[in-house]
Design a protein around this motif. Structure first.
Motif, PDB file in Angstrom:
ATOM      1  N   LEU A 103       0.717  -1.263  -0.050  1.00  0.00           N
ATOM      2  CA  LEU A 103       0.024   0.136   0.030  1.00  0.00           C
ATOM      3  C   LEU A 103       0.982   1.265  -0.081  1.00  0.00           C
ATOM      4  O   LEU A 103       0.237   2.436  -0.263  1.00  0.00           O
ATOM      5  CB  LEU A 103      -0.989   0.109   1.148  1.00  0.00           C
ATOM      6  N   LEU A 104       2.102   1.166   0.268  1.00  0.00           N
ATOM      7  CA  LEU A 104       2.984   2.222   0.277  1.00  0.00           C
ATOM      8  C   LEU A 104       3.374   2.808  -1.096  1.00  0.00           C
ATOM      9  O   LEU A 104       3.695   3.745  -1.428  1.00  0.00           O
ATOM     10  CB  LEU A 104       4.335   1.928   0.925  1.00  0.00           C
ATOM     11  N   SER A 105       3.146   1.940  -2.225  1.00  0.00           N
ATOM     12  CA  SER A 105       3.395   2.214  -3.687  1.00  0.00           C
ATOM     13  C   SER A 105       2.269   2.853  -4.125  1.00  0.00           C
ATOM     14  O   SER A 105       1.034   2.371  -4.170  1.00  0.00           O
ATOM     15  CB  SER A 105       3.790   1.013  -4.494  1.00  0.00           C
ATOM     16  N   THR A 106       2.364   3.658  -5.243  1.00  0.00           N
ATOM     17  CA  THR A 106       1.136   4.399  -5.913  1.00  0.00           C
ATOM     18  C   THR A 106       1.255   3.913  -7.420  1.00  0.00           C
ATOM     19  O   THR A 106       0.403   4.387  -8.249  1.00  0.00           O
ATOM     20  CB  THR A 106       1.296   5.928  -5.905  1.00  0.00           C
ATOM     21  N   ASP A 107       1.969   2.944  -7.597  1.00  0.00           N
ATOM     22  CA  ASP A 107       2.013   2.355  -8.979  1.00  0.00           C
ATOM     23  C   ASP A 107       0.777   1.455  -9.220  1.00  0.00           C
ATOM     24  O   ASP A 107       0.050   1.004  -8.262  1.00  0.00           O
ATOM     25  CB  ASP A 107       3.424   1.405  -8.993  1.00  0.00           C
ATOM     26  N   ASP A 108       0.331   1.388 -10.514  1.00  0.00           N
ATOM     27  CA  ASP A 108      -0.604   0.412 -10.837  1.00  0.00           C
ATOM     28  C   ASP A 108      -0.523  -1.016 -10.455  1.00  0.00           C
ATOM     29  O   ASP A 108       0.627  -1.439 -10.656  1.00  0.00           O
ATOM     30  CB  ASP A 108      -1.230   0.634 -12.444  1.00  0.00           C
TER      31      ASP A 108
END
Length: 217
Positions: free
Chosen positions: A160-165
């Motif tokens: 959840l720390l990543s904003t990547d798709d």
């Protein structure tokens, strides 16, 4: 009844919404602490005691949006406001203090296999970060640090720390007050990027950047 606490502000009618929040938090923390203490006593006596804290946990989760817009969350209450759960505290507890006391009680691992489920940790982490966008710096920093502890305990939250798709199932439902039904893994912790890049307080921004760079690998 407000719960196992003594609140002199109930002498006035009707009580303020701020007072009601304080009473609810004090009651929630005490309600969680009491069965835990009772369970420890039974454990020492060689008895097994299964404690279901679901009602208390859901109640605390449902309170977070209201606490997010509470202007005096860090204000020290008058000495007339007392909670039996904070009898040993050297100073009166703020609402922020009571909130994090309740959170630590909820997420404290009581047995080797007693870790909180992934969905609960993720749901609370998401709501805490959303609330941090509104909270004053001290409470926001504490919330980010608490979320960091949750991520460290549960590697699944690191995604959840990543904003990547990424491929997810379902849609996040922030309007639902049940952490098991809101599907927190249908979103990410985008609030950290806002806090890191735009928050006016340097400590809050630094804490957010530190959590964004967290990695268990």
């Amino acid at each position: 009844m407000p719960g196992p606490c003594s609140i002199s502000c109930y002498a006035s009618s009707p009580p303020s919404s701020c007072c009601l929040v304080k009473v609810s938090l004090a009651s929630c923390a005490q309600s969680v602490a009491s069965p835990l203490k009772h369970g420890i006593c039974h454990a020492f006596a060689g008895e097994a005691l299964d404690i279901d804290l679901s009602d208390f946990i859901n109640r605390l989760y449902a309170m977070l949006p209201s606490l997010a817009i509470m202007a005096d969350i860090e204000t020290t209450p008058p000495t007339s406001f007392k909670s039996s759960s904070a009898a040993a505290s050297p100073r009166p507890q703020t609402v922020s203090d009571m909130l994090f006391r309740a959170l630590h009680l909820v997420f404290t691992r009581r047995t080797a296999t007693g870790a909180s489920p992934h969905w609960r940790s993720a749901a609370f982490a998401k709501r805490l970060l959303t609330a941090s966008l509104q909270w004053p710096p001290s409470t926001a920093t504490r919330a980010i640090a608490f979320v960091g502890d949750l991520v460290e305990r549960d590697p699944k939250l690191e995604a959840l720390l990543s904003t990547d798709d990424r491929s997810v199932n379902g849609v996040y439902r922030p309007d639902l007050d049940d952490p098991q039904l809101c599907n927190p893994f249908g979103t990410n912790f985008w609030e950290l990027h806002v806090l890191a890049q735009r928050h006016w307080d340097k400590q809050v921004a630094q804490a957010a950047r530190k959590l964004m760079g967290f990695s268990t690998s």
